[in-house]
Design an enzyme around this catalytic site. Structure first.
Site, mmCIF file in Angstrom:
data_model
loop_
_atom_site.group_PDB
_atom_site.id
_atom_site.type_symbol
_atom_site.label_atom_id
_atom_site.label_comp_id
_atom_site.label_asym_id
_atom_site.label_seq_id
_atom_site.Cartn_x
_atom_site.Cartn_y
_atom_site.Cartn_z
ATOM 1 N N LYS A 30 0.857 -1.195 0.000
ATOM 2 C CA LYS A 30 0.000 0.000 0.000
ATOM 3 C C LYS A 30 0.889 1.240 0.000
ATOM 4 C CE LYS A 30 -3.920 -2.209 0.644
ATOM 5 N NZ LYS A 30 -4.985 -2.321 -0.270
ATOM 6 N N HIS A 79 -0.369 4.302 0.972
ATOM 7 C CA HIS A 79 -0.987 5.304 1.828
ATOM 8 C C HIS A 79 -0.985 4.776 3.265
ATOM 9 C CE1 HIS A 79 -4.151 2.450 0.700
ATOM 10 N NE2 HIS A 79 -4.682 2.720 1.876
#
Length: 142
Positions: A29, A31
């Site tokens: 990911k 974020h």
């Protein structure tokens, strides 16, 4: 994740030990915390890999590779159920894993023990033939 969270909670409540944990995402990911590991920074930490089941060992291998890349010191593997499946050789998946990674693999229960329980429990006995068929098709021969 629920399994390792529960284990961490029990160690805190019953033994006063604060055991942090981390888990791996299926994909990186970009974020939030980012990356593929969430939770404790495992670099240079002694870790125990915990998983629910050992079948082909794919998930545990991926976790160990990710932990090694993150510089963790893996001390062993704990699994809830070892299905005692054949690996790619004449050994079980668990034995192949132990040989490849030189790590102990322990289970809370294995397939043989599960079968004994099912044979002894009238409520579960109806599943015995299907489980024995599963073992015949996928299980170790010893």
């Amino acid at each position: 994740i629920p399994l390792v969270a529960a284990i961490s909670l029990v160690f805190s409540i019953d033994y006063g030990k604060n055991l942090a944990f981390a888990y791996n995402r299926k994909e990186v990911k970009h974020h939030g915390e980012g990356g593929q590991l969430v939770g404790l920074d495992v670099a240079n930490k002694k870790v125990l890999v915990i998983d629910d089941v050992m079948t082909a060992g794919t998930a545990i291998r991926q976790a160990c590779e990710l932990l090694q890349q993150s510089k963790a010191n893996i001390s062993g593997i704990l699994i809830a159920l070892d299905r005692e499946e054949m690996g790619k050789s004449d050994k079980s998946t668990t034995q192949e894993f132990t040989d490849t990674y030189n790590l102990p693999v322990r289970s809370i229960i294995n397939f043989s023990e599960l079968l004994i329980h099912i044979q002894d429990d009238p409520r579960c006995k109806k599943h015995l033939a299907a489980l024995e068929n599963y073992r015949q098709n996928y299980g170790t021969k010893s």
